[in-house]
Design a protein around this motif. Sequence first.
Motif, PDB file in Angstrom:
ATOM      1  N   ASN A 189       0.834  -1.199   0.000  1.00  0.00           N
ATOM      2  CA  ASN A 189       0.000   0.000   0.000  1.00  0.00           C
ATOM      3  C   ASN A 189       0.870   1.252   0.000  1.00  0.00           C
ATOM      4  OD1 ASN A 189       0.864  -0.529   2.691  1.00  0.00           O
ATOM      5  ND2 ASN A 189      -0.909   0.552   3.542  1.00  0.00           N
ATOM      6  N   ALA A 190       2.009   1.193   0.692  1.00  0.00           N
ATOM      7  CA  ALA A 190       2.994   2.270   0.731  1.00  0.00           C
ATOM      8  C   ALA A 190       4.276   1.682   1.298  1.00  0.00           C
ATOM      9  CB  ALA A 190       2.498   3.442   1.579  1.00  0.00           C
ATOM     10  N   PHE A 191       5.374   2.421   1.132  1.00  0.00           N
ATOM     11  CA  PHE A 191       6.668   1.948   1.614  1.00  0.00           C
ATOM     12  C   PHE A 191       7.301   2.982   2.538  1.00  0.00           C
ATOM     13  CE2 PHE A 191       5.994  -0.478  -2.239  1.00  0.00           C
ATOM     14  CZ  PHE A 191       6.486  -1.741  -1.914  1.00  0.00           C
ATOM     15  N   LEU A 192       8.109   2.492   3.470  1.00  0.00           N
ATOM     16  CA  LEU A 192       8.887   3.363   4.337  1.00  0.00           C
ATOM     17  C   LEU A 192      10.159   3.808   3.618  1.00  0.00           C
ATOM     18  CD1 LEU A 192       8.577   1.130   7.520  1.00  0.00           C
ATOM     19  CD2 LEU A 192       7.300   3.242   7.078  1.00  0.00           C
ATOM     20  N   HIS A 193      10.790   4.842   4.133  1.00  0.00           N
ATOM     21  CA  HIS A 193      12.024   5.359   3.547  1.00  0.00           C
ATOM     22  C   HIS A 193      13.107   4.271   3.585  1.00  0.00           C
ATOM     23  CE1 HIS A 193      15.190   8.836   3.468  1.00  0.00           C
ATOM     24  NE2 HIS A 193      14.996   8.293   2.282  1.00  0.00           N
ATOM     25  N   HIS A 194      13.662   3.951   2.431  1.00  0.00           N
ATOM     26  CA  HIS A 194      14.712   2.936   2.252  1.00  0.00           C
ATOM     27  C   HIS A 194      14.226   1.508   2.529  1.00  0.00           C
ATOM     28  CE1 HIS A 194      18.351   5.907   2.789  1.00  0.00           C
ATOM     29  NE2 HIS A 194      17.655   6.109   1.679  1.00  0.00           N
ATOM     30  N   MET A 195      12.935   1.310   2.665  1.00  0.00           N
ATOM     31  CA  MET A 195      12.432  -0.022   3.029  1.00  0.00           C
ATOM     32  C   MET A 195      12.837  -1.089   2.016  1.00  0.00           C
ATOM     33  SD  MET A 195       8.454  -1.003   3.737  1.00  0.00           S
ATOM     34  CE  MET A 195       7.823  -2.679   3.502  1.00  0.00           C
ATOM     35  N   ILE A 196      12.688  -0.812   0.737  1.00  0.00           N
ATOM     36  CA  ILE A 196      12.994  -1.831  -0.270  1.00  0.00           C
ATOM     37  C   ILE A 196      14.488  -2.103  -0.322  1.00  0.00           C
ATOM     38  CG2 ILE A 196      12.843  -2.439  -2.713  1.00  0.00           C
ATOM     39  CD1 ILE A 196      10.371  -0.608  -2.813  1.00  0.00           C
ATOM     40  N   ARG A 197      15.297  -1.067  -0.315  1.00  0.00           N
ATOM     41  CA  ARG A 197      16.746  -1.262  -0.360  1.00  0.00           C
ATOM     42  C   ARG A 197      17.240  -2.012   0.874  1.00  0.00           C
ATOM     43  NH1 ARG A 197      18.788   4.669  -1.255  1.00  0.00           N
ATOM     44  NH2 ARG A 197      20.803   3.654  -0.889  1.00  0.00           N
ATOM     45  N   ASN A 198      16.593  -1.818   2.011  1.00  0.00           N
ATOM     46  CA  ASN A 198      16.973  -2.558   3.207  1.00  0.00           C
ATOM     47  C   ASN A 198      16.518  -4.010   3.138  1.00  0.00           C
ATOM     48  OD1 ASN A 198      18.191  -0.308   4.356  1.00  0.00           O
ATOM     49  ND2 ASN A 198      16.326   0.381   5.357  1.00  0.00           N
ATOM     50  N   LEU A 199      15.345  -4.244   2.548  1.00  0.00           N
ATOM     51  CA  LEU A 199      14.896  -5.623   2.347  1.00  0.00           C
ATOM     52  C   LEU A 199      15.816  -6.354   1.372  1.00  0.00           C
ATOM     53  CD1 LEU A 199      11.023  -5.108   2.097  1.00  0.00           C
ATOM     54  CD2 LEU A 199      12.228  -6.439   3.847  1.00  0.00           C
ATOM     55  N   VAL A 200      16.194  -5.694   0.287  1.00  0.00           N
ATOM     56  CA  VAL A 200      17.104  -6.316  -0.678  1.00  0.00           C
ATOM     57  C   VAL A 200      18.439  -6.631  -0.008  1.00  0.00           C
ATOM     58  CG1 VAL A 200      18.425  -5.935  -2.806  1.00  0.00           C
ATOM     59  CG2 VAL A 200      16.002  -5.311  -2.714  1.00  0.00           C
ATOM     60  N   GLY A 201      18.942  -5.726   0.822  1.00  0.00           N
ATOM     61  CA  GLY A 201      20.192  -5.977   1.527  1.00  0.00           C
ATOM     62  C   GLY A 201      20.123  -7.217   2.402  1.00  0.00           C
ATOM     63  N   ALA A 202      18.995  -7.398   3.100  1.00  0.00           N
ATOM     64  CA  ALA A 202      18.832  -8.582   3.949  1.00  0.00           C
ATOM     65  C   ALA A 202      18.714  -9.846   3.107  1.00  0.00           C
ATOM     66  CB  ALA A 202      17.606  -8.413   4.831  1.00  0.00           C
ATOM     67  N   LEU A 203      17.984  -9.772   1.995  1.00  0.00           N
ATOM     68  CA  LEU A 203      17.833 -10.947   1.140  1.00  0.00           C
ATOM     69  C   LEU A 203      19.153 -11.339   0.490  1.00  0.00           C
ATOM     70  CD1 LEU A 203      14.412 -10.021  -0.504  1.00  0.00           C
ATOM     71  CD2 LEU A 203      14.835 -11.906   1.096  1.00  0.00           C
ATOM     72  N   VAL A 204      19.944 -10.365   0.084  1.00  0.00           N
ATOM     73  CA  VAL A 204      21.259 -10.671  -0.485  1.00  0.00           C
ATOM     74  C   VAL A 204      22.144 -11.326   0.567  1.00  0.00           C
ATOM     75  CG1 VAL A 204      23.389  -9.623  -1.377  1.00  0.00           C
ATOM     76  CG2 VAL A 204      21.172  -8.950  -2.323  1.00  0.00           C
ATOM     77  N   ASP A 205      22.075 -10.859   1.803  1.00  0.00           N
ATOM     78  CA  ASP A 205      22.860 -11.467   2.881  1.00  0.00           C
ATOM     79  C   ASP A 205      22.471 -12.929   3.067  1.00  0.00           C
ATOM     80  OD1 ASP A 205      24.932 -10.521   4.825  1.00  0.00           O
ATOM     81  OD2 ASP A 205      23.538 -11.436   6.248  1.00  0.00           O
ATOM     82  N   ILE A 206      21.184 -13.222   2.965  1.00  0.00           N
ATOM     83  CA  ILE A 206      20.715 -14.609   3.026  1.00  0.00           C
ATOM     84  C   ILE A 206      21.201 -15.385   1.807  1.00  0.00           C
ATOM     85  CG2 ILE A 206      18.628 -16.042   2.875  1.00  0.00           C
ATOM     86  CD1 ILE A 206      17.250 -13.831   4.612  1.00  0.00           C
ATOM     87  N   GLY A 207      21.148 -14.759   0.642  1.00  0.00           N
ATOM     88  CA  GLY A 207      21.572 -15.416  -0.589  1.00  0.00           C
ATOM     89  C   GLY A 207      23.031 -15.784  -0.620  1.00  0.00           C
ATOM     90  N   LYS A 208      23.869 -15.016   0.070  1.00  0.00           N
ATOM     91  CA  LYS A 208      25.292 -15.362   0.094  1.00  0.00           C
ATOM     92  C   LYS A 208      25.662 -16.259   1.272  1.00  0.00           C
ATOM     93  CE  LYS A 208      26.723 -10.949   2.217  1.00  0.00           C
ATOM     94  NZ  LYS A 208      27.460  -9.679   1.986  1.00  0.00           N
ATOM     95  N   GLY A 209      24.653 -16.743   2.003  1.00  0.00           N
ATOM     96  CA  GLY A 209      24.870 -17.724   3.062  1.00  0.00           C
ATOM     97  C   GLY A 209      25.127 -17.156   4.436  1.00  0.00           C
ATOM     98  N   GLY A 210      24.920 -15.851   4.594  1.00  0.00           N
ATOM     99  CA  GLY A 210      25.169 -15.251   5.902  1.00  0.00           C
ATOM    100  C   GLY A 210      24.157 -15.646   6.953  1.00  0.00           C
ATOM    101  N   HIS A 211      22.928 -15.926   6.533  1.00  0.00           N
ATOM    102  CA  HIS A 211      21.864 -16.311   7.453  1.00  0.00           C
ATOM    103  C   HIS A 211      20.903 -17.261   6.755  1.00  0.00           C
ATOM    104  CE1 HIS A 211      23.241 -12.495   9.305  1.00  0.00           C
ATOM    105  NE2 HIS A 211      22.873 -13.049  10.443  1.00  0.00           N
ATOM    106  N   SER A 212      20.085 -17.946   7.542  1.00  0.00           N
ATOM    107  CA  SER A 212      19.046 -18.805   6.992  1.00  0.00           C
ATOM    108  C   SER A 212      17.851 -17.957   6.582  1.00  0.00           C
ATOM    109  CB  SER A 212      18.608 -19.835   8.040  1.00  0.00           C
ATOM    110  OG  SER A 212      17.939 -19.174   9.108  1.00  0.00           O
TER     111      SER A 212
END
Length: 266
Positions: A189-212
């Motif tokens: 419905n709406a996004f917070l400031h930097h919300m998507i870029r922060n979500l992408v950062g977390a997903l990339v960290d998961i993708g490189k094996g940093g977390h489950s």
Amino acid sequence: MVRIALCLEYCGSGFEGWQTQPHGRTVQDALEPALAAIAGEPVATVCAGRTDTGVHASTQVVHFDTTANRPLSAWVRGVNTHLPAGVVVTWAQEVAEDFHARFSALSRRYRYVLLNRPMRSALLHGRVGWHHAALDVEAMHAACAFLPGIHDFSAFRAAQCQAASPVRDLRVAQVERRGEWILFDFEANAFLHHMIRNLVGALVDIGKGGHSPGWIQELLAMRDRRLAPPTFSPDGLYLAGVHYPDRWNLPDQGRIIAPLFLPGEG
């Protein structure tokens, strides 16, 4: 007085975000003088979603009011003659006075385009994100399953975010690989400031094996921005769609058209 809705496409690399600034290097600062040149009077604009420095748009919706009587083609071709190369009007439509580019929108859709190969792209510099090491898209896909729904997204909110509430209704969170490209799609419905870029950062960290994959659920529950990864680059982020009620009969409803380039894709 008439109200006009416009759709803009722009490359954010040449602008310091949407919102007008004293230095004048924003999309709004480029658009309003171009509109005024056609209207013959000052024009103030309102957009569907304010993009940050370096963030692009394929479907940014804007409205403005004017007393000028011009054909719709003047608000497209005429305005485009006064705009810099990095921004263009793609359509214009007269709307009722109660239409509002921001408040009438039901949802916004963003796409993040990530190049996942050892070398960065020279040809698409500033227009795509990049990560050099191979990423596990299946793990990122599994993590995305925890994101849709109504949540407190404090863990993914910029410190300078001015939103009254961190709660958002995230309706779509998807990731897919297309060769050396990884596409992230989000709708809310709406996004917070930097919300998507922060979500992408977390997903990339998961993708490189940093977390489950389940770590993303933990971050949501902890609501602490300090525990999440750094904000990801703006280069690959596109405002790719704004959805309005059908009664407005606007073009481009529900379409994702960013980016229009994926080298190697047929």
